[in-house]
Structure formats: C-alpha cells, structure tokens
Design an enzyme around this catalytic site. Structure first.
Site, PDB file in Angstrom:
ATOM      1  N   ARG A 155      50.984  27.985  49.998  1.00  0.00           N
ATOM      2  CA  ARG A 155      50.899  29.404  49.352  1.00  0.00           C
ATOM      3  C   ARG A 155      51.015  29.076  47.917  1.00  0.00           C
ATOM      4  O   ARG A 155      50.102  29.765  47.027  1.00  0.00           O
ATOM      5  CB  ARG A 155      51.596  30.368  49.950  1.00  0.00           C
ATOM      6  CG  ARG A 155      51.292  30.779  51.096  1.00  0.00           C
ATOM      7  CD  ARG A 155      52.359  31.917  51.613  1.00  0.00           C
ATOM      8  NE  ARG A 155      51.963  32.260  53.270  1.00  0.00           N
ATOM      9  CZ  ARG A 155      52.570  32.853  53.930  1.00  0.00           C
ATOM     10  NH1 ARG A 155      53.925  32.802  53.726  1.00  0.00           N
ATOM     11  NH2 ARG A 155      52.091  33.610  54.958  1.00  0.00           N
ATOM     12  N   THR A 178      50.104  34.341  66.611  1.00  0.00           N
ATOM     13  CA  THR A 178      50.124  32.839  65.987  1.00  0.00           C
ATOM     14  C   THR A 178      50.012  31.880  67.167  1.00  0.00           C
ATOM     15  O   THR A 178      49.386  30.756  66.810  1.00  0.00           O
ATOM     16  CB  THR A 178      51.607  32.854  65.399  1.00  0.00           C
ATOM     17  OG1 THR A 178      51.643  33.751  64.629  1.00  0.00           O
ATOM     18  CG2 THR A 178      51.556  31.327  64.736  1.00  0.00           C
ATOM     19  N   GLY A 179      50.656  31.700  68.138  1.00  0.00           N
ATOM     20  CA  GLY A 179      50.316  30.774  69.393  1.00  0.00           C
ATOM     21  C   GLY A 179      48.928  30.546  69.647  1.00  0.00           C
ATOM     22  O   GLY A 179      48.277  29.345  69.749  1.00  0.00           O
ATOM     23  N   GLY A 215      51.157  34.778  72.241  1.00  0.00           N
ATOM     24  CA  GLY A 215      51.201  35.297  70.974  1.00  0.00           C
ATOM     25  C   GLY A 215      50.085  35.125  70.046  1.00  0.00           C
ATOM     26  O   GLY A 215      49.139  34.366  70.033  1.00  0.00           O
ATOM     27  N   HIS A 246      63.007  30.408  53.957  1.00  0.00           N
ATOM     28  CA  HIS A 246      61.778  31.133  54.165  1.00  0.00           C
ATOM     29  C   HIS A 246      61.863  32.526  54.274  1.00  0.00           C
ATOM     30  O   HIS A 246      62.383  33.209  55.361  1.00  0.00           O
ATOM     31  CB  HIS A 246      61.124  30.757  55.571  1.00  0.00           C
ATOM     32  CG  HIS A 246      59.797  31.261  55.905  1.00  0.00           C
ATOM     33  ND1 HIS A 246      58.718  31.009  55.130  1.00  0.00           N
ATOM     34  CD2 HIS A 246      59.519  31.681  57.119  1.00  0.00           C
ATOM     35  CE1 HIS A 246      57.835  31.544  55.514  1.00  0.00           C
ATOM     36  NE2 HIS A 246      57.790  31.978  56.694  1.00  0.00           N
ATOM     37  N   VAL A 299      58.039  27.544  64.487  1.00  0.00           N
ATOM     38  CA  VAL A 299      57.435  28.527  63.728  1.00  0.00           C
ATOM     39  C   VAL A 299      58.012  29.864  63.660  1.00  0.00           C
ATOM     40  O   VAL A 299      58.021  30.525  62.798  1.00  0.00           O
ATOM     41  CB  VAL A 299      55.986  28.469  64.374  1.00  0.00           C
ATOM     42  CG1 VAL A 299      55.295  29.683  63.554  1.00  0.00           C
ATOM     43  CG2 VAL A 299      55.458  27.416  64.451  1.00  0.00           C
ATOM     44  N   SER A 300      58.873  30.136  64.804  1.00  0.00           N
ATOM     45  CA  SER A 300      59.437  31.430  64.815  1.00  0.00           C
ATOM     46  C   SER A 300      60.741  31.647  63.951  1.00  0.00           C
ATOM     47  O   SER A 300      61.196  30.840  63.715  1.00  0.00           O
ATOM     48  CB  SER A 300      60.171  31.713  66.450  1.00  0.00           C
ATOM     49  OG  SER A 300      58.838  31.385  67.270  1.00  0.00           O
TER      50      SER A 300
END
Length: 352
Positions: A156, A12-13, A10, A180, A125-126
């Site tokens: 951030r 991000t992965g 993916g 989140h 993460v997901s």
C-alpha cells in the site's frame, strides 16, 4: 504443490482460493485443501462446485477438510476467525479480537505441530496478526511463520507513493514496518526511487510527507483516525474518503483501509491479493527481502517480540532480518512499537 487455506469460506479465504488459481500458483497438477468447520461443509462444497465451474481446465485438485488434524500441505494460509464488523455501531476492540481468535490459533497450531511433516510454511492473515504469528511460531518454529500485515502495508505504501508521483509501483522501494494497525512505522529514510538520484529522491520525499515528521506520525495517525471515525459515525462516508485523500502517503496507508472497511466493501480483495503475492515471493526459490511480521529474538534493535520487519525469505522460510538504514526517530518508534506489542502479547496470553 499442496496448499491449504484455513477459513476458505470467509470473504478473504474465498478470494485467496480464486486468486491462487487466477495467478497460476496452483494448477491441475497441484492440490488445494479447503478447510473449514463442520458447520461450513455445505458452503465448502458449494465453493468447490463454483471453482470447478469457473476454472475447469485450470483448477487444481480440490479437497474439503473439516478437521484440523487432517491438514496436509506444504504451505498453509490461515484466514479463519472473527473479524471486525463493518457496522461502526458494533465496535470490536483489538483485545476482544485477540480473545476470540486465540483459541482458534492454538487449536490449529497444535494440530499442525502434532500431525504435520515439520516443514510447513504458514502465512498468517487473521488478526491480530502479531498474536497469530506468536502462537504458530511457538508451536512450529519461528522461521516457518510469516504475518502478511507488513507485506500488505508495504504494498500500500509503495502504491500510494507511486500513484502520487505518477510512477510504476515497481520503481518504488519503500517499507512500512511495525505493527499491523495503529503501530505502523513508515521507513521514509529507506525510500528509493529507481531512476532518481539521491537529491531528487530527497526533494520528492519532502513533497510526499507534507511536513509530517517521523516523531509526529503516530500522533497524527491517532488524531486522523478519530476524525475519520467521527465522519463514519455520522454516515458521511464520502467525507471520510475525501479527508483521507488529502493526507500524506503514510497516513493514507493507515486510514484508507479503515474507511474502506466501514464503507461495507471491506478489504478482502486487496488482502487476498497481498497474501497470494507474498506466497509467490516465498515460493519463488530465490532469496528475497520482504516485509513480514515474524517472531524476533533480538536480531534487530534487540527486539524480542513479533513485529513487521524486512526479512530474507526463501522456500524454507525466513532466515535473517535485513536491517534498513533508518533515522533515529524511525528506530526509536520501531523500538517503542516493539515494546508495546510485547506488552499486548503478554496480556493476551495471560488472559487465556
């Protein structure tokens, strides 16, 4: 060190794999396990070839795994599953995201609990990250599971503050807690600016907040999300980014990634960077406080749910919450978000 990346093909992965090597967390003496579905085998082999071509001298041992039962690692990064589309015409609710990803969370958590050595650390993460943490914590033990959402939101927040004040981010100590997504809780009362005394920090805090108080923040975030969404629906991405740029630092934390995602660029690079940085902190061997989604059992404010809070971490997982001295509005909002997340988790589990 053996590290596994679930969902390595993916966006991000893939970035996590690259950044683990670039930042030196894995090298020739380490093993990096790339995990995906059987249908992704060709892409995994292509990724291995590409990584070896790019980092031949620095690359770790790369191992392709197509079965959850064959995962063998000390640290596992979970970045697999359905994500929110970048096309605003194909909206995907958080409930739909939970319905799609919960079986995958369960599948991998059960397999790791069944076949693992009992000391694996998992970085979720997901999304929904709170659901992922809840599922893995139930199977593996809550001290071994971290959600990276609060860590990324905190990075951030610090970056937005530092950028507005013209400071290095390392001089800013601030936390973004809660859920989140729509349940962000900016911990303004815990802001520390290294090199500034309390009075100077208070003045700068007022400037940064632009008149927005903690009690009004969730309403402002909801209203601005609607306004930015409308600009995006009308294909005015420049207008969306310009609107976000005028907001207070805490609102920018919630809205800048939203605009970035629907621009088509997504946030894979930033998410991978935060994930790898979080992994670096966890593996440093030092007891450190960081924000993360964890499964609480009354450690702070009597909360019994998964929530982003400051926790003390080490290479064996997290051991305790490190409560911040927050004002009453922030504490009240954190309790409210905790209750809302509890309701969502129960609904998602019942829908299974």
């Amino acid at each position: 060190m053996n590290i596994a990346v679930i969902g390595a093909t993916g966006l991000t992965g893939h970035q996590v794999v690259v950044q683990l090597i670039l930042k030196g967390l894995v090298g020739p003496m380490d093993r990096l396990q790339l995990i995906g579905r059987p249908s992704a085998e060709a892409r995994l082999r292509g990724l291995v070839a590409d990584v070896r071509d790019a980092f031949f001298e620095a690359a770790p041992e790369l191992d392709i795994t197509l079965s959850a039962d064959e995962i063998a690692a000390e640290v596992i990064v979970f970045a697999a599953g359905v994500t929110i589309p970048t096309d605003h015409r194909r909206p995907l609710t958080r409930d739909a995201l939970a319905e799609a990803n919960r079986p995958l969370f369960e599948q991998y958590a059960e397999a790791i609990a069944r076949n693992g050595h009992g000391h694996e650390l998992v970085i979720m993460v997901s999304n929904p990250v709170e659901l992922g943490v809840a599922v893995f914590a139930r199977h593996l033990g809550r001290e071994r599971v971290f959600g990276m959402g609060a860590y990324q939101d905190t990075l951030r927040f610090r970056r937005e503050i530092a950028g507005e004040l013209g400071l290095a981010r390392q001089r800013v100590e601030a936390y973004m807690l809660g859920e989140h997504g729509s349940g962000l809780v900016p911990a303004w009362s815990a802001l520390r600016l290294h090199g500034f005394d309390q009075e100077e920090t208070a003045q700068l805090r007022r400037r940064l907040r632009k008149g927005l108080c903690s009690a009004d923040y969730p309403h402002a975030l909801e209203a601005e999300t609607g306004a930015v969404r409308e600009l995006i629906v009308n294909d005015d991405l420049a207008g969306a980014f310009n609107r976000v740029a005028t907001m207070s630092a805490d609102l920018r934390v919630g809205l800048a990634p939203f605009a970035t995602h629907y621009s088509g660029a997504k946030t894979a690079v930033a998410t991978a960077n935060a994930t790898v940085d979080m992994l670096r902190v966890v593996l440093s061997g030092h007891q450190t406080v960081m924000a993360a989604q964890v499964a609480l059992q009354g450690e702070w404010l009597g909360l019994d749910t998964v929530l982003g809070v400051p926790v003390q971490v080490g290479h064996q997982g997290w051991r305790q919450v490190s409560p911040l001295a927050l004002d009453e509005d922030e504490l009240s909002r954190l309790r409210q978000v905790g209750e809302e997340v509890s309701v969502k988790l129960r609904e998602w589990e019942r829908a299974a």
